[in-house]
Design an enzyme around this catalytic site. Structure first.
Site, PDB file in Angstrom:
ATOM      1  N   SER A  43     -14.106  27.599  73.357  1.00  0.00           N
ATOM      2  CA  SER A  43     -13.622  27.884  72.008  1.00  0.00           C
ATOM      3  C   SER A  43     -12.122  28.128  71.996  1.00  0.00           C
ATOM      4  O   SER A  43     -11.433  27.725  71.056  1.00  0.00           O
ATOM      5  CB  SER A  43     -14.380  29.070  71.406  1.00  0.00           C
ATOM      6  OG  SER A  43     -14.258  30.212  72.222  1.00  0.00           O
ATOM      7  N   GLU A  44     -11.584  28.798  73.014  1.00  0.00           N
ATOM      8  CA  GLU A  44     -10.133  28.922  73.151  1.00  0.00           C
ATOM      9  C   GLU A  44      -9.719  28.902  74.609  1.00  0.00           C
ATOM     10  O   GLU A  44     -10.431  29.402  75.482  1.00  0.00           O
ATOM     11  CB  GLU A  44      -9.598  30.216  72.526  1.00  0.00           C
ATOM     12  CG  GLU A  44      -9.114  30.076  71.105  1.00  0.00           C
ATOM     13  CD  GLU A  44     -10.212  30.326  70.105  1.00  0.00           C
ATOM     14  OE1 GLU A  44     -10.030  30.002  68.927  1.00  0.00           O
ATOM     15  OE2 GLU A  44     -11.265  30.849  70.516  1.00  0.00           O
ATOM     16  N   THR A  45      -8.549  28.319  74.838  1.00  0.00           N
ATOM     17  CA  THR A  45      -7.851  28.441  76.110  1.00  0.00           C
ATOM     18  C   THR A  45      -6.520  29.110  75.824  1.00  0.00           C
ATOM     19  O   THR A  45      -5.800  28.729  74.893  1.00  0.00           O
ATOM     20  CB  THR A  45      -7.624  27.067  76.759  1.00  0.00           C
ATOM     21  OG1 THR A  45      -8.895  26.467  77.054  1.00  0.00           O
ATOM     22  CG2 THR A  45      -6.839  27.194  78.051  1.00  0.00           C
TER      23      THR A  45
END
Length: 272
Positions: A43-45
């Site tokens: 979902s996020e890096t």
């Protein structure tokens, strides 16, 4: 470059919300950052690099950015927690770490109990009519809807009860056009003795994430919403569907403290 996968808002692997974390010397071009985030496909890096002393007015120690597989976002709680965990667990930073991000200055401090407490801006909430198609897209009757601040861009949607939130099977395509980022479905906990005060689930198809397991930034809106309802500043939120996690919130006026555990589950080399 070393890349790590960290499960945030949990004290055990394969739970909570996973985030990629890369510590860099500086930010490469945006296209490279986006390609790495797409490759990681979480979902996020988070990408962070140290700031020289005095840069950004000396208010921050690290620059921090977050990318979903499809776009950059203004605010992300779980990937900030993951980044702070990496900095503290590797000895790269100690004490309070201050991040310069698109949403302003954020800070994180490692607590004696192994958790990390982050300081985020509190979201404003504006009551709005139930948007056309929202109930059909969620498959549930809506109690109330609030719009959140610009850096979040979600609809905060209260549903009838905890069971309804847990049972949701949304139409993600239908949800996509209802807000600039996503929809946070929430309800009060059914059992006050169950260890949490409220539940939530976060759906963000507009930024390439059908469901985000545990959304720290959403709790900057959930905290003031439920604190006003319960008359308490300190609350515990439970979020998730298939994966779940716990976010402890403390409302401090225009700032919200978010507290949770994190654990590194994978570490390796990025060849790019």
């Amino acid at each position: 470059m070393r890349i790590r996968i960290v499960d945030a808002f949990t004290d055990r692997p394969f739970s909570g919300n996973p985030a990629g974390v890369l510590l860099l010397d500086s930010f490469p071009d945006d296209d490279w950052l986006q390609k790495v985030a797409a490759e990681v496909n979480l979902s996020e890096t988070a990408f962070a690099h140290p700031l020289p002393a005095g840069e950004d007015g000396g208010a921050a120690d690290w620059a921090l950015r977050w990318f979903t597989p499809t776009t950059e976002v203004d605010m992300c709680g779980h990937a900030t927690l993951a980044t702070a965990h990496v900095l503290h667990s590797t000895g790269t930073a100690t004490g309070t770490v201050r991040f310069a991000a698109r949403c302003g200055i954020l800070s994180a401090i490692a607590e004696a109990d192994g958790t990390i407490t982050m300081d985020f801006p509190t979201s404003s909430l504006t009551a709005v009519p139930v948007p056309d198609g929202l109930e059909k897209a969620l498959g549930a009757e809506v109690v109330a809807v609030h719009d959140t601040a610009a850096h979040i861009g979600d609809l905060l949607v209260e549903l009838r009860d905890e069971s309804t939130v847990r049972a949701l099977r949304p139409d993600f395509a239908a949800l996509k056009g209802l807000s600039s980022r996503g929809v946070i479905a929430t309800a009060a906990a059914e059992d006050p003795a169950g260890g949490h005060d409220f539940v939530s689930r976060g759906f963000f198809p507009a930024v390439g994430i059908d469901e985000d397991p545990v959304t720290g930034s959403a709790h900057t809106a959930l905290a003031p919403y439920w604190s006003a309802r319960f008359g308490r500043d300190d609350l515990v939120g439970f979020q998730g569907g298939a994966r779940t996690g716990i976010v402890r919130t403390r409302l401090r006026g225009d700032r919200t403290l978010l507290n949770g555990h994190a654990v590194t589950v994978m570490e390796g080399d990025l060849y790019a």
